[in-house]
Motif scaffolding. Structure first.
Motif, PDB file in Angstrom:
ATOM      1  N   VAL A  28      61.195   0.202 118.580  1.00  0.00           N
ATOM      2  CA  VAL A  28      60.311   1.664 118.020  1.00  0.00           C
ATOM      3  C   VAL A  28      60.781   3.563 118.123  1.00  0.00           C
ATOM      4  O   VAL A  28      59.889   3.975 117.383  1.00  0.00           O
ATOM      5  CB  VAL A  28      58.135   1.764 118.185  1.00  0.00           C
ATOM      6  N   THR A  29      61.787   2.922 119.200  1.00  0.00           N
ATOM      7  CA  THR A  29      62.390   4.270 119.194  1.00  0.00           C
ATOM      8  C   THR A  29      64.148   4.731 118.206  1.00  0.00           C
ATOM      9  O   THR A  29      64.316   5.585 118.619  1.00  0.00           O
ATOM     10  CB  THR A  29      62.527   4.230 120.981  1.00  0.00           C
ATOM     11  N   ALA A  30      63.462   3.283 117.236  1.00  0.00           N
ATOM     12  CA  ALA A  30      64.813   3.816 116.379  1.00  0.00           C
ATOM     13  C   ALA A  30      64.565   4.764 115.794  1.00  0.00           C
ATOM     14  O   ALA A  30      64.104   4.968 115.966  1.00  0.00           O
ATOM     15  CB  ALA A  30      65.670   2.211 116.016  1.00  0.00           C
ATOM     16  N   HIS A  31      65.719   5.408 115.247  1.00  0.00           N
ATOM     17  CA  HIS A  31      66.449   6.897 114.689  1.00  0.00           C
ATOM     18  C   HIS A  31      65.684   6.053 113.294  1.00  0.00           C
ATOM     19  O   HIS A  31      64.786   6.851 113.393  1.00  0.00           O
ATOM     20  CB  HIS A  31      67.167   6.978 114.283  1.00  0.00           C
ATOM     21  N   GLU A  32      65.251   5.595 112.714  1.00  0.00           N
ATOM     22  CA  GLU A  32      64.540   4.741 111.496  1.00  0.00           C
ATOM     23  C   GLU A  32      63.569   5.407 111.603  1.00  0.00           C
ATOM     24  O   GLU A  32      62.712   5.577 110.330  1.00  0.00           O
ATOM     25  CB  GLU A  32      64.731   3.459 111.233  1.00  0.00           C
TER      26      GLU A  32
END
Length: 285
Positions: A28-32
């Motif tokens: 959930v910390t991905a850039h997406e």
């Protein structure tokens, strides 16, 4: 990590709304998610999630810092930190020191994801094995579980992984094979070595790689569910960005193959996740 991604706005899953799920593996910390992370989390809570395990690894060593930071500001998020096999070439004294420091932060509950990936081979096998071995050893030292990635086009990745797990963990470490796509025989061997098995959206695919047959024959007490968001959106959402709010769809299919109720799967998998990651009986809201 492993699968497809997109960027369409997700709809919260509703069929299992009464169940309290734990997404045991989500990036959930991905850039997406940078543009709408707060909304993504709100959709997850609205869909009945009790907690999310935010995986720090998978986007370079330094990106790990984002997961503990998110967990620190959200009482229903906990974090892991580690070095993904794709980044194994970056493992060394500096990366190890960074991971050690992150492991001391509040709400960091596991090492990972780490492991072996003999499919993409973004690092040589010996480099991957060394990085994995040293992270298992670190988890043993710290008394923490491990979130494990394993992928390969032949059984060697699985055999190498279990050999390393046994030699470095020495029976003292617990963990989970995340996004499992292996055989029933290997899953049973892994379970005997204190590993749980986690199923992702792949379990819902029309071409499920035989996973539903595997899932049907494993004890529910050994299973977790996950999204691996933003990857591997379940059937009906494929081609879009995945979100934790869809974890119940994985749970519904697992319930169908296990021939039990959805609430029973939610209760069992959440209890398994709490036990593995040493979470409170019910995460704070």
């Amino acid at each position: 990590m492993g699968g497809q991604a997109g960027a369409e706005k997700a709809e919260p899953q509703t069929r299992a709304r009464a169940a309290a799920w734990i997404d045991s593996h989500a990036h959930v910390t991905a850039h997406e998610f940078d543009a709408d992370r707060a909304a993504v989390l709100e959709r997850a809570w609205a869909a009945g999630l009790e907690a999310i395990v935010a995986i720090g690894a998978g986007y370079g060593v330094e990106h790990n810092a984002e997961a503990p930071a998110l967990a620190r500001t959200n009482p229903r998020v906990v974090a892991t930190v580690g070095v993904h096999p794709h980044d194994a070439a970056d493992w060394g004294p500096t990366a190890c020191a960074r991971v050690r420091a992150w492991l001391e932060l509040p709400r960091v509950v596991a090492v990972g994801e780490c492991g072996l990936d003999y499919h993409y081979m973004r690092a040589p096998r010996d480099v991957q094995r060394r990085a994995f071995a040293e992270q298992v050893s670190l988890a043993r030292e710290k008394g923490l579980p491990v979130s494990i990635h394993v992928r390969g086009d032949d059984p060697l990745a699985y055999e190498d992984l279990l050999e390393t797990w046994q030699s470095e963990g020495q029976g003292d470490v617990e963990g989970v094979l995340h996004c499992y796509t292996g055989t029933l025989e290997f899953a049973r061997r892994a379970i005997a070595q204190r590993l749980l098995v986690s199923f992702s959206g792949i379990l819902t695919f029309k071409r499920d790689r035989g996973l539903r047959e595997v899932a049907a024959k494993l004890p529910l007490s050994t299973l977790l569910v996950e999204t691996d968001a933003p990857l591997l959106a379940p059937e009906g959402f494929r081609g879009r960005r995945n979100e934790p709010c869809h974890v119940g769809r994985v749970g519904e299919v697992l319930a169908a193959v296990q021939r039990v109720g959805v609430d029973e799967v939610a209760t069992a998998t959440a209890a398994n996740a709490r036990r593995l990651f040493r979470l409170p009986e019910r995460a704070a809201s």
